[in-house]
Design an enzyme around this catalytic site. Structure first.
Site, PDB file in Angstrom:
ATOM      1  N   CYS A  73       0.793  -1.241   0.000  1.00  0.00           N
ATOM      2  CA  CYS A  73       0.000   0.000   0.000  1.00  0.00           C
ATOM      3  C   CYS A  73       0.817   1.279   0.000  1.00  0.00           C
ATOM      4  O   CYS A  73       0.735   2.096  -0.906  1.00  0.00           O
ATOM      5  CB  CYS A  73      -0.921   0.034   1.216  1.00  0.00           C
ATOM      6  SG  CYS A  73      -1.942  -1.421   1.447  1.00  0.00           S
ATOM      7  N   HIS A 130      -2.060   6.991   4.267  1.00  0.00           N
ATOM      8  CA  HIS A 130      -0.986   6.008   4.464  1.00  0.00           C
ATOM      9  C   HIS A 130       0.397   6.520   4.085  1.00  0.00           C
ATOM     10  O   HIS A 130       1.270   5.749   3.667  1.00  0.00           O
ATOM     11  CB  HIS A 130      -1.297   4.708   3.693  1.00  0.00           C
ATOM     12  CG  HIS A 130      -0.757   3.490   4.402  1.00  0.00           C
ATOM     13  ND1 HIS A 130      -0.716   2.237   3.826  1.00  0.00           N
ATOM     14  CD2 HIS A 130      -0.226   3.347   5.634  1.00  0.00           C
ATOM     15  CE1 HIS A 130      -0.190   1.380   4.677  1.00  0.00           C
ATOM     16  NE2 HIS A 130       0.124   2.035   5.783  1.00  0.00           N
TER      17      HIS A 130
END
Ligand code: CA
Length: 449
Positions: A73, A130
């Site tokens: 990710c 993130h």
């Protein structure tokens, strides 16, 4: 002067499309999370209809060899927003065990929204970040004028998060009652509505279809025919995101912005075994450098700028979206930005016939790969098995992806020259990289990747 039909037709030929396009199209960059390569209709999915992603594919260009620069990710997002291989600035892994404040997208790197903001765009982000939870890393301090979403790597779909993973607007926690995927869609549509009269850049990053597997009943009801509970929830989550893409496209149409808006869609990495996804005939999963980890759904639509209904088979990578979007926005890319991404527009219009890249590269700890033409030299592991250890090509396997997309038949012994050629390309690239700034997370049962 009146344009004759003939002149108009000539202006609209493929080569003329880019030139005829307006200087500042709107841009919407949508990222899905942990999607299986085979789980959209345009890639042959039978049990999960994705009519809106298919519409996006059919009205634009579908990349059959569209890649991301990492199988995980956070690294992939770092590459996307900087246009550079994230291993150049130490962002090889997810955050792992280090304190949250030390983790974030390097402040020395310039982001896509910063560049677009400088070019006069209104910039906004909705979804999963993130790239650091500390305030200095917050999207509103990295080029986005607005932010609604969460700062971590995963989030409950029904409950507000706590502390550093709360749902926030800007930097302030907010209460959210809606199913998270629907909330992100609502915010994305509202952003378009607010900024429809000015060039805008919207970065819409759904955490669907990342775990936890949670779906609202209205989506689950669509999949009563799927008996496997995991797959059923996954399908429902995918369907919710597909509805969201549909709502965004519908908003563009009703606002009269459809033709002059570039919409791109990718998944941040391949599907993992834990969410019920399918990578189809591709080998491997998320967290691996097999094709199943790094080849993703990759779609770009821009009616005013690129042809529709086209598939593009030459390898491309998410880093290219950075450069392509800048080109579409009329931003003059400087050499000292050292972008790895290529402007795909002339390749999509047919103006350039050569492949965008001589080679594409991966490094994820001991898992490494290089693709040049149809050939791929790779060292990979199983899901969550290979993050620690030296990065090198000792014992790497060679595949011809044109004939063997499933990476089944190792041709290294038969083609020592090809192995040498690809290894040399990778070694040269690898020599330009730095050591990871934070280490790989230790393998554990429940990680928040
Ligand atoms: Ca992911």
């Amino acid at each position: 002067m009146r344009l004759s039909l003939f002149t108009l037709a000539a202006t609209l030929t493929a080569a003329g499309l880019a030139a005829a396009a307006p200087k500042k199209p709107n841009v919407i960059l949508i990222v899905g999370d942990d999607m299986g390569y085979a789980d959209i209709g345009a890639h042959g999915s039978k049990d999960i209809p994705t009519p809106n992603l298919d519409k996006l594919a059919n009205a634009g260009v579908r990349f059959t060899s569209g890649y991301v620069s990492g199988p995980y990710c956070s690294p992939t997002r770092a590459g996307l927003l900087t246009g550079r291989y994230q291993q150049r600035f130490g962002h090889e892994f997810n955050p792992g065990p280090n304190p949250a404040n030390e983790f974030g997208l390097s402040l020395k790197e310039t982001t896509l929204p910063t560049r677009l903001k400088d070019a006069g765009y209104k910039t906004g982000m909705v979804g999963k970040w993130h790239l650091g939870s500390a305030e200095k890393y917050n999207p509103v301090n990295r080029g986005f004028g607005e932010f609604f979403g969460f700062l971590g790597g995963a989030h409950d779909y029904f409950q507000d998060g706590q502390g550093q993973n709360a749902i926030v607007r800007g930097t302030k926690p907010v209460e959210e009652k809606e199913y998270l995927t629907d909330a992100f869609t609502r915010e994305a549509v509202a952003f378009i509505d607010r900024h429809q009269k000015e060039p805008f850049f919207l970065y819409l990053t759904y955490n669907a279809v990342h775990t936890p597997l949670q779906a609202a009943d209205k989506y689950l009801k669509r999949f009563e025919n799927i008996k496997d509970e995991k797959r059923q929830k996954y399908a429902a989550m995918m369907s919710a995101m597909d509805d969201g893409v549909g709502a965004v496209l519908a908003k563009l149409e009703s606002a009269g912005l459809e033709k002059d808006t570039l919409v791109a869609f990718i998944s941040d990495n391949g599907g993992p075994p834990i969410n019920g996804s399918s990578n189809g005939e591709l080998r491997g999963y998320k967290a691996t450098t097999w094709e199943g980890g790094v080849r993703v759904p990759f779609l770009v639509k821009w009616p005013a700028g690129i042809p529709d209904g086209k598939t593009f088979d030459q390898p491309a990578i998410q880093l290219d979206l950075h450069t392509t979007i800048l080109a579409a926005a009329g931003v003059d890319v400087k050499a000292d930005w050292k972008l790895d991404g290529v402007n795909l527009l002339p390749h999509l219009t047919g103006e350039k016939k050569d492949p965008p890249h001589a080679a594409l590269f991966w490094r994820f700890g001991p898992q490494v790969a290089v693709r040049a033409g149809d050939w791929k030299l790779v060292k990979a592991a199983g899901f969550r098995e290979g993050r620690k250890g030296e990065s090198n090509l000792d014992g790497a396997l060679l595949f011809n992806l044109k004939e063997d997309v499933g990476e089944k038949t190792d041709l290294a012994a038969k083609n020592p020259e090809k192995v040498k050629e690809l290894a040399a390309l990778w070694e040269k690239w690898n020599a330009e990289l730095v050591a990871p700034t934070w280490g790989p997370p230790a393998a554990k049962k429940k990680d928040k990747n």
